[in-house]
Design a protein around this motif. Sequence first.
Motif: not given
Lengths: 159, 159
Positions: A85-89
């Motif tokens: 999720g962190l990298i998605d953002r």
Amino acid sequence: MSPTRKPEKPALPVLNDDPRSWDFRAAVAMLRLHGRLERCLSDGLAAHGLTLAQFDVLMTLCHGEGITQQELAEWLLVTKANVVGLIDRVEAAGWVERRADPEDRRVKRLYLTDAGRKLARKAQPGQHALVRRIFGRLSEAELRQLHAMLARLEEACSG
Amino acid sequence: MSPTRKPEKPALPVLNDDPRSWDFRAAVAMLRLHGRLERCLSDGLAAHGLTLAQFDVLMTLCHGEGITQQELAEWLLVTKANVVGLIDRVEAAGWVERRADPEDRRVKRLYLTDAGRKLARKAQPGQHALVRRIFGRLSEAELRQLHAMLARLEEACSG
DNA sequence: TATTGTTATACTCTATAACTATA
DNA sequence: TATAGTTATAGAGTATAACAATA
């Protein structure tokens, strides 16, 4: 004036002034300092549209570009699912990109984009200045001592 | 093929070993220690169905029962809106109760229930033991120094 | 079988803003 | 007008579990 933002006064000397052992008092002091520091740092980053966690990612990649998501998870002390999720953002924001690893097609390696590198360079000085303003209250000798003690504590935390 | 990596230690010496100023290194060390410590403490609390923030509330009320939500918000360094949700949860769990203040009908004062007090007493020893295990690596003289330095830093953070 | 990354789900914490009821 | 608390909304971080692709 709307009192929307954070309060400034620790009105309640609830925990700090009680006659506990020094280990506990030091721990509480650290937790409270962290709370304050986190807010100061977050505020500085908000101007750049960054959260603290995202800035952590950028800084980590600045110094260790090409790491895998799993390695990032270990470094940030979070789960790999969280890293997704962190990298998605940050990827959606155009600051980081995933690249397939040709040697192991399971892994994806993380790289800063030009925009990401630029943003990191732009956001860094403010953070440094803030840290300097606060930690500058201690002498260099004290800072070395502090650093050494914190390192020993972190070691105790892991082992 | 490569020997199995140990995912338990920070594999990336990304930020800690670079030749920055000591203020920055100390700050990073503190942030990392906090991350570790937070996880240790959270894990210990999870067994009691508590989060760290909720334990903070219980501990604060243990020492300052009868405070208002606004005072709690200031103490915890969060917004009053945040406190509403926080108290909603601990109240729903039956650990804390809101009581109207007869002298100012706007305010609600916070009290531990018997269950809350019991839970706080049950959860506390584990947290103390954990803190002692980690911070016990430092001598009492060092702990006093550490506490003093952290207090000065927190002061710098506020002012 | 084990590992990397992913999806799905749910909960907690946080901030902002607009609202209420008192003062 | 100002304050204490609330609601509504949104976003971010976290954990867990199950899953796919690959090793």
